[in-house]
Design a protein around this motif. Sequence first.
Motif, PDB file in Angstrom:
ATOM      1  N   LEU A  10      -5.754 -10.993  13.557  1.00  0.00           N
ATOM      2  CA  LEU A  10      -6.342 -12.225  14.096  1.00  0.00           C
ATOM      3  C   LEU A  10      -6.551 -12.121  15.608  1.00  0.00           C
ATOM      4  CD1 LEU A  10      -4.449 -14.950  12.059  1.00  0.00           C
ATOM      5  CD2 LEU A  10      -6.663 -13.949  11.623  1.00  0.00           C
ATOM      6  N   TYR A  11      -5.592 -11.579  16.313  1.00  0.00           N
ATOM      7  CA  TYR A  11      -5.771 -11.427  17.764  1.00  0.00           C
ATOM      8  C   TYR A  11      -6.989 -10.551  18.066  1.00  0.00           C
ATOM      9  CZ  TYR A  11      -0.922 -13.171  18.286  1.00  0.00           C
ATOM     10  OH  TYR A  11       0.223 -13.910  18.254  1.00  0.00           O
ATOM     11  N   LYS A  12      -7.144  -9.494  17.295  1.00  0.00           N
ATOM     12  CA  LYS A  12      -8.312  -8.635  17.516  1.00  0.00           C
ATOM     13  C   LYS A  12      -9.612  -9.420  17.321  1.00  0.00           C
ATOM     14  CE  LYS A  12      -6.107  -4.207  16.352  1.00  0.00           C
ATOM     15  NZ  LYS A  12      -5.922  -3.168  15.309  1.00  0.00           N
ATOM     16  N   LEU A  13      -9.647 -10.263  16.272  1.00  0.00           N
ATOM     17  CA  LEU A  13     -10.857 -11.045  16.007  1.00  0.00           C
ATOM     18  C   LEU A  13     -11.047 -12.146  17.053  1.00  0.00           C
ATOM     19  CD1 LEU A  13     -10.510 -11.328  12.118  1.00  0.00           C
ATOM     20  CD2 LEU A  13     -12.309 -10.086  13.327  1.00  0.00           C
ATOM     21  N   TRP A  14      -9.979 -12.866  17.329  1.00  0.00           N
ATOM     22  CA  TRP A  14     -10.101 -14.027  18.233  1.00  0.00           C
ATOM     23  C   TRP A  14     -10.246 -13.629  19.693  1.00  0.00           C
ATOM     24  CZ3 TRP A  14      -5.384 -16.648  15.488  1.00  0.00           C
ATOM     25  CH2 TRP A  14      -5.824 -17.372  14.364  1.00  0.00           C
ATOM     26  N   GLU A  15      -9.478 -12.624  20.121  1.00  0.00           N
ATOM     27  CA  GLU A  15      -9.412 -12.298  21.545  1.00  0.00           C
ATOM     28  C   GLU A  15     -10.285 -11.101  21.909  1.00  0.00           C
ATOM     29  OE1 GLU A  15      -7.694 -14.079  23.797  1.00  0.00           O
ATOM     30  OE2 GLU A  15      -6.897 -15.474  22.299  1.00  0.00           O
ATOM     31  N   GLY A  16     -10.437 -10.152  20.991  1.00  0.00           N
ATOM     32  CA  GLY A  16     -11.058  -8.883  21.354  1.00  0.00           C
ATOM     33  C   GLY A  16     -12.484  -8.661  20.894  1.00  0.00           C
ATOM     34  N   SER A  17     -12.940  -9.403  19.894  1.00  0.00           N
ATOM     35  CA  SER A  17     -14.227  -9.065  19.279  1.00  0.00           C
ATOM     36  C   SER A  17     -15.425  -9.521  20.116  1.00  0.00           C
ATOM     37  CB  SER A  17     -14.302  -9.640  17.861  1.00  0.00           C
ATOM     38  OG  SER A  17     -15.483  -9.234  17.216  1.00  0.00           O
ATOM     39  N   TRP A  18     -15.353 -10.730  20.631  1.00  0.00           N
ATOM     40  CA  TRP A  18     -16.448 -11.248  21.459  1.00  0.00           C
ATOM     41  C   TRP A  18     -15.949 -11.388  22.898  1.00  0.00           C
ATOM     42  CZ3 TRP A  18     -21.132 -14.025  19.514  1.00  0.00           C
ATOM     43  CH2 TRP A  18     -21.337 -13.822  18.145  1.00  0.00           C
ATOM     44  N   GLU A  19     -16.577 -10.685  23.812  1.00  0.00           N
ATOM     45  CA  GLU A  19     -16.199 -10.841  25.219  1.00  0.00           C
ATOM     46  C   GLU A  19     -16.667 -12.193  25.759  1.00  0.00           C
ATOM     47  OE1 GLU A  19     -17.261  -7.569  27.830  1.00  0.00           O
ATOM     48  OE2 GLU A  19     -17.412  -6.232  26.095  1.00  0.00           O
ATOM     49  N   ASP A  20     -15.980 -12.660  26.793  1.00  0.00           N
ATOM     50  CA  ASP A  20     -16.505 -13.804  27.532  1.00  0.00           C
ATOM     51  C   ASP A  20     -17.885 -13.418  28.048  1.00  0.00           C
ATOM     52  OD1 ASP A  20     -14.256 -15.363  27.185  1.00  0.00           O
ATOM     53  OD2 ASP A  20     -13.326 -14.741  29.062  1.00  0.00           O
ATOM     54  N   GLY A  21     -18.793 -14.338  28.003  1.00  0.00           N
ATOM     55  CA  GLY A  21     -20.134 -14.046  28.502  1.00  0.00           C
ATOM     56  C   GLY A  21     -21.032 -13.353  27.501  1.00  0.00           C
ATOM     57  N   ALA A  22     -20.535 -13.126  26.282  1.00  0.00           N
ATOM     58  CA  ALA A  22     -21.388 -12.501  25.262  1.00  0.00           C
ATOM     59  C   ALA A  22     -22.528 -13.427  24.855  1.00  0.00           C
ATOM     60  CB  ALA A  22     -20.554 -12.112  24.039  1.00  0.00           C
ATOM     61  N   VAL A  23     -22.226 -14.716  24.757  1.00  0.00           N
ATOM     62  CA  VAL A  23     -23.246 -15.668  24.295  1.00  0.00           C
ATOM     63  C   VAL A  23     -24.080 -16.120  25.491  1.00  0.00           C
ATOM     64  CG1 VAL A  23     -23.651 -17.887  23.194  1.00  0.00           C
ATOM     65  CG2 VAL A  23     -21.808 -16.394  22.362  1.00  0.00           C
ATOM     66  N   LEU A  24     -25.341 -15.773  25.466  1.00  0.00           N
ATOM     67  CA  LEU A  24     -26.225 -16.055  26.607  1.00  0.00           C
ATOM     68  C   LEU A  24     -27.127 -17.255  26.355  1.00  0.00           C
ATOM     69  CD1 LEU A  24     -27.297 -12.365  27.363  1.00  0.00           C
ATOM     70  CD2 LEU A  24     -25.546 -13.712  28.546  1.00  0.00           C
ATOM     71  N   ARG A  25     -27.544 -17.455  25.130  1.00  0.00           N
ATOM     72  CA  ARG A  25     -28.492 -18.529  24.785  1.00  0.00           C
ATOM     73  C   ARG A  25     -29.682 -18.544  25.739  1.00  0.00           C
ATOM     74  NH1 ARG A  25     -23.935 -21.865  24.616  1.00  0.00           N
ATOM     75  NH2 ARG A  25     -22.979 -21.697  22.562  1.00  0.00           N
TER      76      ARG A  25
END
Lengths: 454, 454
Positions: free
Chosen positions: B168-183
């Motif tokens: 879960l930590y890998k999915l919640w904390e590691g999978s999507w970096e901050d700033g990944a979602v640009l919209r």
Amino acid sequence: MSGLIHFNLFEMNCVGHIQHGLWTHPANNRHRYTDLEYWTDLARLLERGLFDAVFLADVVGAYDRYRGGPETAIREAVQIPANDPLLVVPAMAAVTRHLGFAVTFSTTYEPPFAHARRMSTLDHLTKGRVAWNIVTSYLRSAARNFGLDDEIEHDLRYEIAEEYLEVLYKLWEGSWEDGAVLRDRERAVYTDPAKVHAIDHVGKHFRVAGPHLSEPSPQRTPVLYQAGNSERGKDFAARHAEAVFTGAVSPEALREEIADTRRRAAAFGRDPAHITFFPSASVIVAPTEREVEAKVAELRRHIRPEGFLAQRGSGIDLAAYGPEELIDDIVARGGDFTERAVRPLVGRGLRVRDVLDSVGRIGGGGPFFVAGTPGQVADEIERWADESGATGFNLMQYLSPGTAEDFIDLVVPELQRRGRYRTEYGDATLRERLLGPGAHRLPATHPGAAYRRA
Amino acid sequence: MSGLIHFNLFEMNCVGHIQHGLWTHPANNRHRYTDLEYWTDLARLLERGLFDAVFLADVVGAYDRYRGGPETAIREAVQIPANDPLLVVPAMAAVTRHLGFAVTFSTTYEPPFAHARRMSTLDHLTKGRVAWNIVTSYLRSAARNFGLDDEIEHDLRYEIAEEYLEVLYKLWEGSWEDGAVLRDRERAVYTDPAKVHAIDHVGKHFRVAGPHLSEPSPQRTPVLYQAGNSERGKDFAARHAEAVFTGAVSPEALREEIADTRRRAAAFGRDPAHITFFPSASVIVAPTEREVEAKVAELRRHIRPEGFLAQRGSGIDLAAYGPEELIDDIVARGGDFTERAVRPLVGRGLRVRDVLDSVGRIGGGGPFFVAGTPGQVADEIERWADESGATGFNLMQYLSPGTAEDFIDLVVPELQRRGRYRTEYGDATLRERLLGPGAHRLPATHPGAAYRRA
């Protein structure tokens, strides 16, 4: 002229569902899918429009075949990010009284005992407004999120699904008898234990002891939706489905599909009239033809073919082949593609460039599409329904909530004037709305009914 | 005198949670647990009372040891029927802005990928108001609903839970970096694919490829609740928990427990101040002592000892032994009992009749209990909090919603006058409410933070 035509709205708890690129349209709210208000506003709108239900699709993996990875799907927001579909239902239920909710859930990766309780909980909370769209999942990436190396082979998935359904019927229909719950405060008996039963299911794929943890909900078994295309899938639908979601390309083809499924259902001992059919419907409507044209042009400007290819890329990576190659040759040579997703392209003499050219077009040539004034749209809906025998349609969205708003404000009144659309909801469970008053439980000829206790 | 005292309400999506028989009380609404309005009304009430959160317990099997079967639990509605706890959260979230939701879910029976997405979805929909109460399940009947013959042995359950958390930590904390979602509508880039990562977890118990399907939610990892009693459980709590739910029998015992857990946490490299403690609190309050007495007597009349024995029967079937037998002897001989549930009875020289006599008593002798006027109750709450160092309490319910109403109308104003209870909510995620402004993500010393990308 025939009976009422029913409408569901096709949705998904994500940004890009089926019309890719349109999230960039300034009037589109799809990026608000993480807000509860997106869902509660939508539910209120659909109840104002007297829709049967909102139909929530789902996937549990990323589309990662196109260009050899998930990058295109991620960039274009093609069903990723995608949140859980069940969890928006209680919020929508809290602000509505009649709207139904059809939620997609796969029989392949999660244990049936937990799913049975989730659906019973939703059926309780909504007072019988819930349907389950049964899928078996088709993405390798999904399998790899659940401990497997690759997809389970198609027919085995259906074998597992059959046993999954058997477990659920035992829990929903057989575990708690009618009249088990007494709530007798005087004698301090909440439930009569003699009327609650372990199911002790021991099968090839599942072992589940029971009893079910949920007391019987209004519908017990939720209304069962399905969308089977393969031979095995069609038999599965004929055996279990109460509503079939389909993408037929003409009323005639749909009429044949309906007849075929109903024939199969009758062979299984079911009353064929108990299966209803909902083809997809793509509708662009405006008060005048000039406004219709402008709307279509505006949507076309925002369509992103790459997004469609990423999704279709679940079947075949079109970027890996030359534009003049024949799809049939590629498939005949074998390769890294998904049979189900490729099937609609096979045997039609298509070349790679034909598919590349066709994706992301807004227009005809596929499942039901109409762009027109309210009268033109209503004509086409009536024609499709009457020529095919469909119960109703699943409305595809271009803009959220614009597509549903246009439909509700412009098309619904026209269909009502023609006597083809309800003017109010009765008090009814979702199943009663399909099968008539009193039919809140599975009909006696449905295989699930066989698990009831005398 | 110290800081603010926080309150959660202890709830469960069922009729009989911990006070058995009280469903027969005419003022009790517990039989309405299947109604959405039960939950939305409760949520509004708790938000009016400025509660931190509603804490939803859960089990996934029936208590079936007492008298050799589940009949007593079924008759007395002891946590059966019991519906899914996650599915009432979105409805409660839709009618509140600040109330938190701590939901129980077991790491033993369902796949981590699906659970990760469900919690992310809830954290999105609530805008960061969600906690997960981590349990490993302790009923044999639960194991038998999920394909096993018996419970997985205690330490192995915790080993599985450790790996579950890692996934879960890998999915919640590691999978999507901050700033990944640009919209970025101009460039038609929803998400930067270079900032979304597969997790490719391959462990002893789980294989999960990822990427996570949910974009980062306000808290990413939900606030982690736990209630570990065993040595292994205490270490698990010290390593992962941010809020510990406990049933200590005195402020002194609780102070020791807190010091012990914080010592363990420091040994794991965590900041010990980042673990908060919530003992259970049973409160009966009325404006006058005479009314308090009448209320206690009225509740006692509806208590059903058989219900308590059915639940405790998860540990040992007291109906199978003579009243004079020593619990320690029974346990020493070995037998058909659950170690965890029996543990509080061991080493105290208790006989079977002592336990039979004590169950279902309303009164002291166990975890925090107070019956009194608002001033008396506030005194006792302050004393317990200050002598133990507890962050706050989990309020047990006798009547729903009566217990919470009484507390909110009578005790909260008294605590507010004393400066020990908030007078308004700030805009905060649930984690910020425990750790302070800005702390919406896991602290840097929490093991989950190690899975973040630089």
